[in-house]
Design a protein around this motif. Sequence first.
Motif, PDB file in Angstrom:
ATOM      1  N   ASN A 134      83.675  43.392  -3.833  1.00 42.75           N
ATOM      2  CA  ASN A 134      82.755  43.750  -2.756  1.00 42.75           C
ATOM      3  C   ASN A 134      83.268  43.385  -1.369  1.00 42.75           C
ATOM      4  OD1 ASN A 134      80.115  44.657  -1.785  1.00 42.75           O
ATOM      5  ND2 ASN A 134      79.778  42.505  -1.297  1.00 42.75           N
ATOM      6  N   GLY A 135      84.110  42.401  -1.266  1.00 35.61           N
ATOM      7  CA  GLY A 135      84.647  42.038   0.049  1.00 35.61           C
ATOM      8  C   GLY A 135      83.910  40.886   0.693  1.00 35.61           C
ATOM      9  N   ALA A 136      84.299  40.582   1.930  1.00 37.78           N
ATOM     10  CA  ALA A 136      83.746  39.429   2.626  1.00 37.78           C
ATOM     11  C   ALA A 136      82.305  39.657   3.055  1.00 37.78           C
ATOM     12  CB  ALA A 136      84.610  39.126   3.857  1.00 37.78           C
ATOM     13  N   ALA A 137      81.606  38.543   3.211  1.00 36.59           N
ATOM     14  CA  ALA A 137      80.221  38.609   3.666  1.00 36.59           C
ATOM     15  C   ALA A 137      80.170  39.053   5.123  1.00 36.59           C
ATOM     16  CB  ALA A 137      79.573  37.236   3.520  1.00 36.59           C
ATOM     17  N   SER A 138      79.058  39.652   5.485  1.00 43.31           N
ATOM     18  CA  SER A 138      78.857  40.131   6.852  1.00 43.31           C
ATOM     19  C   SER A 138      77.803  39.273   7.537  1.00 43.31           C
ATOM     20  CB  SER A 138      78.402  41.597   6.820  1.00 43.31           C
ATOM     21  OG  SER A 138      77.915  41.995   8.082  1.00 43.31           O
ATOM     22  N   ALA A 139      77.930  39.114   8.828  1.00 43.43           N
ATOM     23  CA  ALA A 139      76.938  38.352   9.582  1.00 43.43           C
ATOM     24  C   ALA A 139      75.786  39.244  10.015  1.00 43.43           C
ATOM     25  CB  ALA A 139      77.596  37.716  10.799  1.00 43.43           C
ATOM     26  N   HIS A 140      75.856  40.527   9.659  1.00 43.92           N
ATOM     27  CA  HIS A 140      74.839  41.475  10.103  1.00 43.92           C
ATOM     28  C   HIS A 140      73.511  41.280   9.364  1.00 43.92           C
ATOM     29  CE1 HIS A 140      78.551  43.365  11.480  1.00 43.92           C
ATOM     30  NE2 HIS A 140      77.823  44.040  12.337  1.00 43.92           N
ATOM     31  N   THR A 141      72.422  41.349  10.131  1.00 43.53           N
ATOM     32  CA  THR A 141      71.083  41.242   9.550  1.00 43.53           C
ATOM     33  C   THR A 141      70.541  42.640   9.266  1.00 43.53           C
ATOM     34  OG1 THR A 141      70.081  41.182  11.762  1.00 43.53           O
ATOM     35  CG2 THR A 141      70.601  39.062  10.713  1.00 43.53           C
ATOM     36  N   VAL A 142      69.776  42.729   8.185  1.00 45.79           N
ATOM     37  CA  VAL A 142      69.248  44.022   7.741  1.00 45.79           C
ATOM     38  C   VAL A 142      67.743  43.948   7.513  1.00 45.79           C
ATOM     39  CG1 VAL A 142      69.316  45.786   5.942  1.00 45.79           C
ATOM     40  CG2 VAL A 142      71.419  44.604   6.595  1.00 45.79           C
ATOM     41  N   ALA A 143      67.028  44.926   8.022  1.00 45.04           N
ATOM     42  CA  ALA A 143      65.614  45.115   7.682  1.00 45.04           C
ATOM     43  C   ALA A 143      65.564  46.287   6.709  1.00 45.04           C
ATOM     44  CB  ALA A 143      64.786  45.422   8.925  1.00 45.04           C
ATOM     45  N   TYR A 144      65.132  46.018   5.479  1.00 51.67           N
ATOM     46  CA  TYR A 144      65.152  47.041   4.424  1.00 51.67           C
ATOM     47  C   TYR A 144      63.724  47.553   4.218  1.00 51.67           C
ATOM     48  CZ  TYR A 144      66.446  49.344   0.036  1.00 51.67           C
ATOM     49  OH  TYR A 144      66.676  50.268  -0.955  1.00 51.67           O
ATOM     50  N   PHE A 145      63.489  48.801   4.633  1.00 53.16           N
ATOM     51  CA  PHE A 145      62.146  49.390   4.556  1.00 53.16           C
ATOM     52  C   PHE A 145      61.938  50.128   3.231  1.00 53.16           C
ATOM     53  CE2 PHE A 145      62.176  48.343   8.906  1.00 53.16           C
ATOM     54  CZ  PHE A 145      60.885  48.450   9.417  1.00 53.16           C
ATOM     55  N   ILE A 146      60.795  49.856   2.608  1.00 53.10           N
ATOM     56  CA  ILE A 146      60.445  50.549   1.364  1.00 53.10           C
ATOM     57  C   ILE A 146      59.209  51.431   1.516  1.00 53.10           C
ATOM     58  CG2 ILE A 146      61.425  48.706  -0.051  1.00 53.10           C
ATOM     59  CD1 ILE A 146      58.387  48.003  -0.681  1.00 53.10           C
ATOM     60  N   TRP A 147      58.461  51.268   2.640  1.00 53.84           N
ATOM     61  CA  TRP A 147      57.207  52.015   2.769  1.00 53.84           C
ATOM     62  C   TRP A 147      56.879  52.281   4.230  1.00 53.84           C
ATOM     63  CZ3 TRP A 147      55.460  54.429  -1.245  1.00 53.84           C
ATOM     64  CH2 TRP A 147      54.200  55.046  -1.197  1.00 53.84           C
ATOM     65  N   ARG A 148      56.036  53.288   4.421  1.00 53.28           N
ATOM     66  CA  ARG A 148      55.608  53.705   5.753  1.00 53.28           C
ATOM     67  C   ARG A 148      54.100  53.926   5.735  1.00 53.28           C
ATOM     68  NH1 ARG A 148      54.975  58.823   8.161  1.00 53.28           N
ATOM     69  NH2 ARG A 148      55.365  58.863  10.425  1.00 53.28           N
ATOM     70  N   LYS A 149      53.432  53.565   6.795  1.00 53.74           N
ATOM     71  CA  LYS A 149      51.968  53.674   6.936  1.00 53.74           C
ATOM     72  C   LYS A 149      51.227  52.945   5.819  1.00 53.74           C
ATOM     73  CE  LYS A 149      51.789  57.874   9.727  1.00 53.74           C
ATOM     74  NZ  LYS A 149      51.226  59.228   9.911  1.00 53.74           N
ATOM     75  N   PRO A 150      51.264  51.611   5.830  1.00 53.79           N
ATOM     76  CA  PRO A 150      51.929  50.756   6.814  1.00 53.79           C
ATOM     77  C   PRO A 150      53.399  50.527   6.451  1.00 53.79           C
ATOM     78  CG  PRO A 150      50.779  49.380   5.260  1.00 53.79           C
ATOM     79  CD  PRO A 150      50.479  50.807   4.874  1.00 53.79           C
ATOM     80  N   TYR A 151      54.150  50.085   7.444  1.00 52.74           N
ATOM     81  CA  TYR A 151      55.540  49.727   7.180  1.00 52.74           C
ATOM     82  C   TYR A 151      55.563  48.519   6.252  1.00 52.74           C
ATOM     83  CZ  TYR A 151      57.162  52.638  11.100  1.00 52.74           C
ATOM     84  OH  TYR A 151      57.455  53.678  11.941  1.00 52.74           O
ATOM     85  N   VAL A 239      77.126  50.510  -7.919  1.00 54.17           N
ATOM     86  CA  VAL A 239      76.806  49.821  -6.671  1.00 54.17           C
ATOM     87  C   VAL A 239      78.028  49.479  -5.831  1.00 54.17           C
ATOM     88  CG1 VAL A 239      75.911  47.652  -5.731  1.00 54.17           C
ATOM     89  CG2 VAL A 239      74.562  48.930  -7.400  1.00 54.17           C
ATOM     90  N   ALA A 240      79.068  48.947  -6.450  1.00 49.66           N
ATOM     91  CA  ALA A 240      80.233  48.490  -5.679  1.00 49.66           C
ATOM     92  C   ALA A 240      80.852  49.617  -4.859  1.00 49.66           C
ATOM     93  CB  ALA A 240      81.265  47.867  -6.609  1.00 49.66           C
ATOM     94  N   ASP A 241      81.045  50.764  -5.489  1.00 46.12           N
ATOM     95  CA  ASP A 241      81.630  51.900  -4.765  1.00 46.12           C
ATOM     96  C   ASP A 241      80.705  52.374  -3.658  1.00 46.12           C
ATOM     97  OD1 ASP A 241      83.934  51.886  -6.272  1.00 46.12           O
ATOM     98  OD2 ASP A 241      83.280  53.452  -7.649  1.00 46.12           O
ATOM     99  N   TYR A 242      79.388  52.371  -3.949  1.00 42.62           N
ATOM    100  CA  TYR A 242      78.425  52.812  -2.930  1.00 42.62           C
ATOM    101  C   TYR A 242      78.447  51.877  -1.723  1.00 42.62           C
ATOM    102  CZ  TYR A 242      74.055  53.861  -0.575  1.00 42.62           C
ATOM    103  OH  TYR A 242      73.113  54.172   0.390  1.00 42.62           O
ATOM    104  N   LEU A 243      78.457  50.578  -1.981  1.00 43.42           N
ATOM    105  CA  LEU A 243      78.470  49.616  -0.877  1.00 43.42           C
ATOM    106  C   LEU A 243      79.744  49.729  -0.048  1.00 43.42           C
ATOM    107  CD1 LEU A 243      76.983  46.432  -2.590  1.00 43.42           C
ATOM    108  CD2 LEU A 243      75.872  47.916  -0.903  1.00 43.42           C
ATOM    109  N   LYS A 244      80.859  49.987  -0.710  1.00 44.52           N
ATOM    110  CA  LYS A 244      82.121  50.159   0.010  1.00 44.52           C
ATOM    111  C   LYS A 244      82.023  51.345   0.961  1.00 44.52           C
ATOM    112  CE  LYS A 244      87.085  50.878  -0.713  1.00 44.52           C
ATOM    113  NZ  LYS A 244      88.163  51.040  -1.725  1.00 44.52           N
TER     114      LYS A 244
END
Length: 253
Positions: A134-151, A239-244
């Motif tokens: 998978n490679g090195a970790a990233s310092a990037h933060t992620v907001a992962y949305f699963i729904w809308r109305k409400p978020y 997953v690994a290929d997708y993440l790459k």
Amino acid sequence: MQGNAKIPPRRIISVVPSQTELLFELGLEAEIVGITKFCVHPAEKVKNKPKVGGTKTLHLAEIHRLKPDFILANKEENTREQIEELQRFYPVLVTDVNTVSDALAMIRDVGERVGKAQKGAALVKKIEESFYKNGAASAHTVAYFIWRKPYRVAARQTFIHSMLEMAGFQNAFGNLTRYPEVTETDLQTARPDLIFLSSEPYPFSEKHRHELQEICPSARVVLVDGELFSWYGSRLLKVADYLKELKQKLGLQ
């Protein structure tokens, strides 16, 4: 109740899409006599299987008609009331998957319960080896949305949160638990580097990407494959290929 490991089941009903796909990956087909309407993979093999309703709206009469000798369920995906009713009549394995480690343990366990222990162990090994790349970790933060109305977002104590960590990201809402509702103000306060809009359970599309981009202009907003972030069975092989590819698209590697 639990299945007898010495006598593999011959009439299996799976009521969780990701686990249905896992059963087929383990080499079962004729043994699978019932699935839910949401079990869509592998497409060519599930299309002719009897459907027993939705994951949270099981048709118990149809399940009784199919006379299973083993039912594969999940604590989060299915309703407690229906599963407890089924446990009165059949061996039911209720999995509980909140982390990547849980998923790998589940695959081994299911393999043993259905008489495919070697295939289950081999599958886990293959998934683990793919994750090492998978490679090195990233310092990037992620907001992962699963729904809308409400978020709603995926926070800690969820499989998606564990997947984000495994991928090297930091969950922007990791201070919250489960699937909390968030407001536009919450999002602006969190200031995520990335916003992932999942394809399921809410089908986010391009128009929603623009909507979230206006709310949080400093973030990079992308549509992601919800199955690859939330399905905890054999789909983990992809997953690994997708993440790459995703990281390359985002310019992170």
